[in-house]
Design an enzyme around this catalytic site. Structure first.
Site, PDB file in Angstrom:
ATOM      1  CG  HIS A 136      30.631  21.186  17.791  1.00 56.61           C
ATOM      2  ND1 HIS A 136      30.838  22.226  16.860  1.00 56.61           N
ATOM      3  CD2 HIS A 136      29.332  20.767  17.784  1.00 56.61           C
ATOM      4  CE1 HIS A 136      29.524  22.219  16.279  1.00 56.61           C
ATOM      5  NE2 HIS A 136      28.548  21.512  16.796  1.00 56.61           N
ATOM      6  N   GLY A 137      34.133  21.793  16.969  1.00 55.08           N
ATOM      7  CA  GLY A 137      34.748  22.213  15.757  1.00 55.08           C
ATOM      8  C   GLY A 137      34.195  23.215  15.193  1.00 55.08           C
ATOM      9  CG  ASP A 138      31.248  25.241  12.423  1.00 57.68           C
ATOM     10  OD1 ASP A 138      31.529  25.999  12.385  1.00 57.68           O
ATOM     11  OD2 ASP A 138      30.117  24.736  11.244  1.00 57.68           O
ATOM     12  CB  VAL A 139      31.117  26.127  19.138  1.00 58.31           C
ATOM     13  CG1 VAL A 139      29.975  26.797  20.004  1.00 58.31           C
ATOM     14  CG2 VAL A 139      30.721  24.614  19.379  1.00 58.31           C
ATOM     15  CG  ASN A 143      26.316  24.806  13.738  1.00 59.14           C
ATOM     16  OD1 ASN A 143      25.286  25.020  12.918  1.00 59.14           O
ATOM     17  ND2 ASN A 143      27.304  24.688  13.188  1.00 59.14           N
TER      18      ASN A 143
END
Length: 247
Positions: A136-139, A143
């Site tokens: 995902h990269g931005d948990v 979010n």
């Protein structure tokens, strides 16, 4: 990685930032692809929907409950897929570039700093990645959104690497709570998250330590030394938690 303009690099940093602010949108709804839905188009909005960053949620259910929800979301995000990963996903080495640059500057200046320690930790992790897959990269707490079909992760960034990286963000959040600076909280999070990620708790804490310094490097680039120091304080709590775990 191809060279990018300063403005596009800054936009990319902000889009993937570890300590991203709560989700907002220009209109009543924000649309994006949710990895939990298998990449299908979904409509998500933090306005009127509860996120894990909600103080009311934390007060009602507690931090460990929020971490447990995040663990379940991460398991769904990282579930095996039949199709190969897209070629355009960003590798972890690229997303960590600001940390490596700051550490190299400190090294040349003859300083032994937390940035150097974190960069060395990150290099060791990158050289021994396991179970590499789309991330995902931005948990982070803001979010992860409550929806009719359950908790969903929104606003994916499209990275590829070891799943433990996706949980590192959570240790620096929620921003509104000082609990992110607590060693015992880092230990509790690692105990809850590591089984869901299939990795050792100490390895997860290593990712959190490295990524907290990456966040600090981003904040320094953006002229925010106060938030940079807070990110480094998270890293120190994580490092102390790892030492306690291994003692």
């Amino acid at each position: 990685m191809a060279a990018r303009s300063r403005s596009s690099r800054r936009a990319r940093r902000r889009s993937a930032r570890l300590t991203a602010r709560p989700v907002s949108c220009a209109g009543p709804m924000a649309t994006g692809r949710c990895a939990c839905s298998g990449g299908r188009e979904t409509s998500c909005c933090s306005n009127g929907r509860e996120t894990l960053a909600s103080l009311s949620h934390l007060e009602r259910h507690g931090d460990d409950s929020a971490t447990g929800i995040a663990a379940e979301v991460l398991q769904r995000l990282h579930a095996a897929r039949d199709s190969p990963p897209p070629a355009a996903l960003t590798p972890l080495h690229d997303i960590l570039a600001a940390l490596f640059l700051k550490a190299e500057g400190d090294r040349r200046a003859g300083r032994r700093t937390q940035f150097i320690e974190a960069a060395e930790c990150a290099q060791a992790l990158l050289s021994s990645q396991r179970d590499v897959r789309p991330l995902h990269g931005d948990v982070h707490h803001a979010n992860i959104l409550s929806a009719p079909r359950g908790w969903l992760a929104i606003d994916p960034k499209g990275l590829i690497g070891e799943p433990a990286f996706d949980a590192a963000n959570l240790f620096c959040n929620p921003l509104e709570k000082d609990l992110r600076f607590r060693e015992d909280r880092a230990l509790s999070m690692a105990a809850i998250l590591s089984p869901a990620l299939g990795c050792a708790a100490e390895r997860l804490l290593d990712y959190a330590f490295a990524f907290s310094a990456l966040s600090a490097a981003w904040h320094l680039e953006d002229g925010d030394p106060g938030e940079a120091e807070r990110s480094l304080a998270v890293g120190r709590a994580v490092r102390a938690a790892r030492a306690r775990l291994m003692s």
